[in-house]
Design an enzyme around this catalytic site. Structure first.
Site, PDB file in Angstrom:
ATOM      1  N   ASN A  11     -30.211 -60.863 -16.183  1.00  0.00           N
ATOM      2  CA  ASN A  11     -29.341 -62.259 -15.232  1.00  0.00           C
ATOM      3  C   ASN A  11     -29.978 -63.332 -15.736  1.00  0.00           C
ATOM      4  O   ASN A  11     -30.620 -63.814 -15.526  1.00  0.00           O
ATOM      5  CB  ASN A  11     -29.373 -61.535 -13.930  1.00  0.00           C
ATOM      6  N   LYS A  13     -29.084 -66.336 -14.734  1.00  0.00           N
ATOM      7  CA  LYS A  13     -28.294 -66.914 -13.659  1.00  0.00           C
ATOM      8  C   LYS A  13     -28.119 -68.766 -13.500  1.00  0.00           C
ATOM      9  O   LYS A  13     -27.245 -68.546 -14.458  1.00  0.00           O
ATOM     10  CB  LYS A  13     -30.491 -67.661 -12.662  1.00  0.00           C
ATOM     11  N   HIS A  97     -26.469 -60.280  -4.954  1.00  0.00           N
ATOM     12  CA  HIS A  97     -27.767 -60.762  -5.774  1.00  0.00           C
ATOM     13  C   HIS A  97     -28.229 -61.339  -4.340  1.00  0.00           C
ATOM     14  O   HIS A  97     -27.693 -61.663  -3.309  1.00  0.00           O
ATOM     15  CB  HIS A  97     -27.908 -61.344  -6.968  1.00  0.00           C
ATOM     16  N   GLU A  99     -30.623 -63.538  -3.930  1.00  0.00           N
ATOM     17  CA  GLU A  99     -29.917 -65.212  -4.333  1.00  0.00           C
ATOM     18  C   GLU A  99     -28.456 -65.292  -3.374  1.00  0.00           C
ATOM     19  O   GLU A  99     -28.704 -66.586  -2.971  1.00  0.00           O
ATOM     20  CB  GLU A  99     -29.762 -65.656  -5.427  1.00  0.00           C
ATOM     21  N   GLU A 169     -33.934 -54.340  -5.834  1.00  0.00           N
ATOM     22  CA  GLU A 169     -34.689 -55.609  -5.772  1.00  0.00           C
ATOM     23  C   GLU A 169     -35.137 -56.256  -4.961  1.00  0.00           C
ATOM     24  O   GLU A 169     -34.535 -56.353  -4.219  1.00  0.00           O
ATOM     25  CB  GLU A 169     -33.751 -56.639  -6.431  1.00  0.00           C
ATOM     26  N   GLY A 175     -38.649 -62.700  -9.075  1.00  0.00           N
ATOM     27  CA  GLY A 175     -38.575 -64.462 -10.027  1.00  0.00           C
ATOM     28  C   GLY A 175     -40.309 -64.798  -9.426  1.00  0.00           C
ATOM     29  O   GLY A 175     -40.401 -66.266  -9.003  1.00  0.00           O
ATOM     30  N   SER A 215     -39.326 -59.456 -11.496  1.00  0.00           N
ATOM     31  CA  SER A 215     -40.587 -59.446 -12.520  1.00  0.00           C
ATOM     32  C   SER A 215     -41.115 -58.559 -13.257  1.00  0.00           C
ATOM     33  O   SER A 215     -41.790 -58.492 -14.277  1.00  0.00           O
ATOM     34  CB  SER A 215     -41.416 -60.221 -11.780  1.00  0.00           C
ATOM     35  N   GLY A 237     -36.086 -63.842 -15.222  1.00  0.00           N
ATOM     36  CA  GLY A 237     -36.940 -64.590 -15.911  1.00  0.00           C
ATOM     37  C   GLY A 237     -36.804 -64.658 -17.517  1.00  0.00           C
ATOM     38  O   GLY A 237     -36.699 -65.209 -18.320  1.00  0.00           O
TER      39      GLY A 237
HETATM   40  C1  PEP Z   1     -32.967 -61.673 -11.309  1.00  0.00           C
HETATM   41  O1  PEP Z   1     -32.775 -61.876 -10.997  1.00  0.00           O
HETATM   42  O2  PEP Z   1     -32.663 -59.885 -10.508  1.00  0.00           O
HETATM   43  C2  PEP Z   1     -34.495 -60.865 -10.994  1.00  0.00           C
HETATM   44  C3  PEP Z   1     -34.985 -59.433 -10.977  1.00  0.00           C
HETATM   45  O3  PEP Z   1     -35.183 -62.068 -11.494  1.00  0.00           O
HETATM   46  P1  PEP Z   1     -36.950 -61.963 -11.339  1.00  0.00           P
HETATM   47  O4  PEP Z   1     -37.066 -60.995 -12.749  1.00  0.00           O
HETATM   48  O5  PEP Z   1     -37.256 -63.186 -12.322  1.00  0.00           O
HETATM   49  O6  PEP Z   1     -37.694 -61.637 -10.746  1.00  0.00           O
END
Ligand code: PEP
Length: 252
Positions: A11, A13, A97, A99, A169, A175, A215, A237
């Site tokens: 992703n 983003k 998601h 966010e 998640e 993040g 992460s 990330g």
């Molecule tokens: C995500 O954007 O779904 C995510 C899990 O981000 P990260 O891997 O940066 O924690």
């Protein structure tokens, strides 16, 4: 060992303009084109979908979008429809998601409409669920997952959901560099699979892919993928750099 094909999804983003997105996609294609036993998806921003879609055409890396409008078309300024995504070569759509839930106040009822639109178009939905740190500390993790699944998948039948992907998640791990322990992740994945079984039956529960997100990086993917109910990862990330993401993809 389960027979579900793992899916590693990136992703991106709100990162990368068109030029950067194209460069990253090209590099990733070079690094991961030989991978056969893992499904791969990347979700660039809407503005890069068409360009990246052209690069990925006929490859083993599939294109995904990060969001969708549940309306087919019309006066919905700023929104993107499923047919627009299909015209860019998309196969997957990330829905709900955290966010979007947290920052843009997306609610389960709209997420349910989005899943419906995605399924009706033939695209594959990736439904994101997960608890916040406060909810976990209050002991409400399963209650939250139960509600998100119940409302997000309301009024569907098992046959509608045969391609559905779920991404667990934990919001506190996205993040932040904090990863759920393997046991914490496995416990939630098992809960989600049992919930699918209760809602839609054993057959769907056995085949549905449940990804872990939060992460994920080259250093922890192998361990995460060892858990029996974890079928892949949604990576933020660590998906932005093609080399790093290819190391996640080649975790075996
Ligand atoms: C995500 O954007 O779904 C995510 C899990 O981000 P990260 O891997 O940066 O924690």
């Amino acid at each position: 060992m389960n027979k579900r094909t793992p899916l590693i999804a990136g992703n991106w983003k709100m990162y990368k303009g068109c030029r950067q997105a194209v460069e990253t996609a090209k590099t990733l294609l070079e690094l991961a084109s030989e991978v056969k036993d893992v499904d791969i998806m990347i979700a660039p921003s809407f503005t890069s979908l068409y360009l990246v879609g052209n690069i990925l055409k006929n490859s083993n890396i599939k294109l995904g979008a990060q969001n969708i409008c549940y309306q087919k078309e019309g006066a919905f300024t700023g929104e993107i429809s499923t047919s627009m995504l299909l015209s860019c070569g998309c196969r997957y759509v990330i829905v709900g998601h955290s966010e979007r839930r947290e920052i843009f106040k997306e609610i389960d009822e709209n997420i349910n409409k989005k899943i419906n639109a995605v399924i009706n178009s033939g695209l594959i939905p990736v439904l994101c669920v997960g608890e916040t740190e406060d909810q976990r500390d209050a002991g409400d993790t399963f209650k939250i997952l139960d509600k998100q699944m119940e409302l997000g998948l309301k009024d569907f039948f098992a046959e509608d959901l045969k391609n559905l992907v779920i991404a667990y998640e934990p919001v506190w791990a996205i993040g932040t560099g904090k990863t759920a322990t393997d046991e914490q992740a496995q416990e939630s994945h098992k809960f989600i699979r049992e919930k699918i079984e209760a809602q839609f039956g054993k057959s769907l529960a056995e085949t549905i892919r449940i990804l872990y997100g939060g992460s994920v990086k080259p250093a922890n993917i192998k361990q995460i993928m060892n858990m029996p109910d974890i079928d892949g990862a949604l990576v933020g990330g660590a998906s932005l750099d093609a080399t790093t993401f290819s190391e996640v993809i080649k975790y075996k």
